[in-house]
Scaffold this motif. Structure first.
Motif, PDB file in Angstrom:
ATOM      1  N   ARG A  68       0.821  -1.210   0.000  1.00  0.00           N
ATOM      2  CA  ARG A  68       0.000   0.000   0.000  1.00  0.00           C
ATOM      3  C   ARG A  68       0.856   1.262   0.000  1.00  0.00           C
ATOM      4  O   ARG A  68       0.550   2.206  -0.739  1.00  0.00           O
ATOM      5  N   PRO A  69       1.929   1.324   0.797  1.00  0.00           N
ATOM      6  CA  PRO A  69       2.768   2.532   0.738  1.00  0.00           C
ATOM      7  C   PRO A  69       3.357   2.782  -0.653  1.00  0.00           C
ATOM      8  O   PRO A  69       3.521   3.924  -1.064  1.00  0.00           O
ATOM      9  N   MET A  70       3.659   1.712  -1.381  1.00  0.00           N
ATOM     10  CA  MET A  70       4.223   1.850  -2.729  1.00  0.00           C
ATOM     11  C   MET A  70       3.163   2.177  -3.764  1.00  0.00           C
ATOM     12  O   MET A  70       3.405   2.936  -4.689  1.00  0.00           O
ATOM     13  N   SER A  71       1.992   1.548  -3.628  1.00  0.00           N
ATOM     14  CA  SER A  71       0.963   1.671  -4.666  1.00  0.00           C
ATOM     15  C   SER A  71      -0.009   2.814  -4.412  1.00  0.00           C
ATOM     16  O   SER A  71      -0.584   3.354  -5.356  1.00  0.00           O
ATOM     17  N   GLY A  72      -0.231   3.131  -3.134  1.00  0.00           N
ATOM     18  CA  GLY A  72      -1.224   4.136  -2.808  1.00  0.00           C
ATOM     19  C   GLY A  72      -2.647   3.662  -3.040  1.00  0.00           C
ATOM     20  O   GLY A  72      -3.584   4.447  -3.016  1.00  0.00           O
ATOM     21  N   ARG A  73      -2.829   2.367  -3.289  1.00  0.00           N
ATOM     22  CA  ARG A  73      -4.138   1.812  -3.614  1.00  0.00           C
ATOM     23  C   ARG A  73      -4.715   1.050  -2.425  1.00  0.00           C
ATOM     24  O   ARG A  73      -4.003   0.345  -1.720  1.00  0.00           O
ATOM     25  N   GLU A  74      -6.021   1.210  -2.227  1.00  0.00           N
ATOM     26  CA  GLU A  74      -6.728   0.479  -1.183  1.00  0.00           C
ATOM     27  C   GLU A  74      -6.835  -0.997  -1.563  1.00  0.00           C
ATOM     28  O   GLU A  74      -6.771  -1.351  -2.744  1.00  0.00           O
ATOM     29  N   CYS A  75      -7.034  -1.821  -0.559  1.00  0.00           N
ATOM     30  CA  CYS A  75      -7.186  -3.260  -0.748  1.00  0.00           C
ATOM     31  C   CYS A  75      -8.289  -3.728   0.185  1.00  0.00           C
ATOM     32  O   CYS A  75      -8.332  -3.318   1.343  1.00  0.00           O
ATOM     33  N   GLU A  76      -9.187  -4.552  -0.327  1.00  0.00           N
ATOM     34  CA  GLU A  76     -10.256  -5.086   0.503  1.00  0.00           C
ATOM     35  C   GLU A  76      -9.889  -6.495   0.943  1.00  0.00           C
ATOM     36  O   GLU A  76      -9.515  -7.332   0.118  1.00  0.00           O
ATOM     37  N   ARG A  77     -10.037  -6.742   2.224  1.00  0.00           N
ATOM     38  CA  ARG A  77      -9.747  -8.070   2.783  1.00  0.00           C
ATOM     39  C   ARG A  77     -10.958  -8.975   2.591  1.00  0.00           C
ATOM     40  O   ARG A  77     -12.068  -8.628   2.966  1.00  0.00           O
ATOM     41  N   LEU A  78     -10.711 -10.139   2.023  1.00  0.00           N
ATOM     42  CA  LEU A  78     -11.731 -11.173   1.882  1.00  0.00           C
ATOM     43  C   LEU A  78     -11.288 -12.387   2.690  1.00  0.00           C
ATOM     44  O   LEU A  78     -10.101 -12.549   2.969  1.00  0.00           O
ATOM     45  N   PRO A  79     -12.214 -13.261   3.077  1.00  0.00           N
ATOM     46  CA  PRO A  79     -11.812 -14.441   3.842  1.00  0.00           C
ATOM     47  C   PRO A  79     -10.939 -15.372   3.005  1.00  0.00           C
ATOM     48  O   PRO A  79     -11.132 -15.491   1.790  1.00  0.00           O
ATOM     49  N   SER A  80     -10.008 -16.005   3.661  1.00  0.00           N
ATOM     50  CA  SER A  80      -9.101 -16.920   2.987  1.00  0.00           C
ATOM     51  C   SER A  80      -9.844 -18.096   2.371  1.00  0.00           C
ATOM     52  O   SER A  80     -10.762 -18.656   2.966  1.00  0.00           O
ATOM     53  N   THR A  81      -9.419 -18.470   1.181  1.00  0.00           N
ATOM     54  CA  THR A  81      -9.980 -19.650   0.509  1.00  0.00           C
ATOM     55  C   THR A  81      -9.185 -20.906   0.837  1.00  0.00           C
ATOM     56  O   THR A  81      -9.455 -21.970   0.298  1.00  0.00           O
ATOM     57  N   SER A  82      -8.226 -20.780   1.739  1.00  0.00           N
ATOM     58  CA  SER A  82      -7.417 -21.928   2.143  1.00  0.00           C
ATOM     59  C   SER A  82      -8.275 -22.976   2.831  1.00  0.00           C
ATOM     60  O   SER A  82      -9.161 -22.638   3.624  1.00  0.00           O
ATOM     61  N   PRO A  83      -7.997 -24.249   2.589  1.00  0.00           N
ATOM     62  CA  PRO A  83      -8.704 -25.310   3.314  1.00  0.00           C
ATOM     63  C   PRO A  83      -8.519 -25.192   4.830  1.00  0.00           C
ATOM     64  O   PRO A  83      -9.337 -25.689   5.596  1.00  0.00           O
ATOM     65  N   ALA A  84      -7.473 -24.506   5.263  1.00  0.00           N
ATOM     66  CA  ALA A  84      -7.229 -24.319   6.694  1.00  0.00           C
ATOM     67  C   ALA A  84      -8.238 -23.352   7.329  1.00  0.00           C
ATOM     68  O   ALA A  84      -8.337 -23.274   8.542  1.00  0.00           O
ATOM     69  N   ASN A  85      -8.973 -22.624   6.496  1.00  0.00           N
ATOM     70  CA  ASN A  85      -9.968 -21.682   7.003  1.00  0.00           C
ATOM     71  C   ASN A  85     -11.291 -22.408   7.248  1.00  0.00           C
ATOM     72  O   ASN A  85     -12.256 -22.257   6.510  1.00  0.00           O
ATOM     73  N   ALA A  86     -11.321 -23.185   8.305  1.00  0.00           N
ATOM     74  CA  ALA A  86     -12.506 -23.996   8.622  1.00  0.00           C
ATOM     75  C   ALA A  86     -13.666 -23.150   9.130  1.00  0.00           C
ATOM     76  O   ALA A  86     -14.799 -23.622   9.200  1.00  0.00           O
ATOM     77  N   ALA A  87     -13.409 -21.891   9.459  1.00  0.00           N
ATOM     78  CA  ALA A  87     -14.464 -21.021   9.976  1.00  0.00           C
ATOM     79  C   ALA A  87     -15.482 -20.650   8.905  1.00  0.00           C
ATOM     80  O   ALA A  87     -16.582 -20.216   9.225  1.00  0.00           O
ATOM     81  N   TYR A  88     -15.113 -20.821   7.637  1.00  0.00           N
ATOM     82  CA  TYR A  88     -15.998 -20.438   6.540  1.00  0.00           C
ATOM     83  C   TYR A  88     -16.427 -21.656   5.737  1.00  0.00           C
ATOM     84  O   TYR A  88     -15.592 -22.400   5.225  1.00  0.00           O
ATOM     85  N   SER A  89     -17.730 -21.812   5.592  1.00  0.00           N
ATOM     86  CA  SER A  89     -18.261 -22.856   4.714  1.00  0.00           C
ATOM     87  C   SER A  89     -18.103 -22.371   3.271  1.00  0.00           C
ATOM     88  O   SER A  89     -17.867 -21.175   3.030  1.00  0.00           O
ATOM     89  N   MET A  90     -18.255 -23.265   2.329  1.00  0.00           N
ATOM     90  CA  MET A  90     -18.176 -22.880   0.918  1.00  0.00           C
ATOM     91  C   MET A  90     -19.224 -21.812   0.607  1.00  0.00           C
ATOM     92  O   MET A  90     -18.942 -20.852  -0.114  1.00  0.00           O
ATOM     93  N   GLU A  91     -20.407 -21.949   1.157  1.00  0.00           N
ATOM     94  CA  GLU A  91     -21.474 -20.979   0.906  1.00  0.00           C
ATOM     95  C   GLU A  91     -21.090 -19.584   1.399  1.00  0.00           C
ATOM     96  O   GLU A  91     -21.323 -18.582   0.718  1.00  0.00           O
TER      97      GLU A  91
END
Length: 105
Positions: A68-91
């Motif tokens: 961000r300091p280099m690009s000056g562009r915002e970024c939106e955080r989305l939940p991880s699609t990693s299989p290790a992210n058991a907190a989120y169902s596919m839906e």
């Protein structure tokens, strides 16, 4: 794999890493050290990227710290699609990631 690539191309979605190089033990995000970020300003200057999304908390954290300091562009955080992210169902993942399709992120 070809089907996934075709989907990304058809929907004009680019996938890029935050880190070019680092020291890491296995696949443990918490062990990431000696980070060399990607040259995002180079990529942004040669493309028409409109929005940036992070795949999970660590990618978002690294983007905020290094890119961000280099690009000056915002970024939106989305939940991880990693299989290790058991907190989120596919839906729940599909619902959260749908902002990319709608452009409401």
């Amino acid at each position: 794999m070809e089907e996934k690539k075709a989907f990304l191309l058809r929907n004009r979605i680019a996938v890029w890493d935050v880190i070019a190089e680092c020291d890491i033990i296995g696949s443990s995000d918490s062990s990431i050290r000696s980070v060399v970020p990607v040259d995002l300003p180079w990529l942004l200057s040669r493309t028409r990227i409109e929005r940036i999304y992070a795949n999970g908390g660590k990618a978002y954290e690294l983007y905020q710290k290094y890119l961000r300091p280099m690009s000056g562009r915002e970024c939106e955080r989305l939940p991880s699609t990693s299989p290790a992210n058991a907190a989120y169902s596919m839906e729940r993942l599909v619902e959260a990631w749908s902002v990319i399709a709608t452009g409401n992120g």
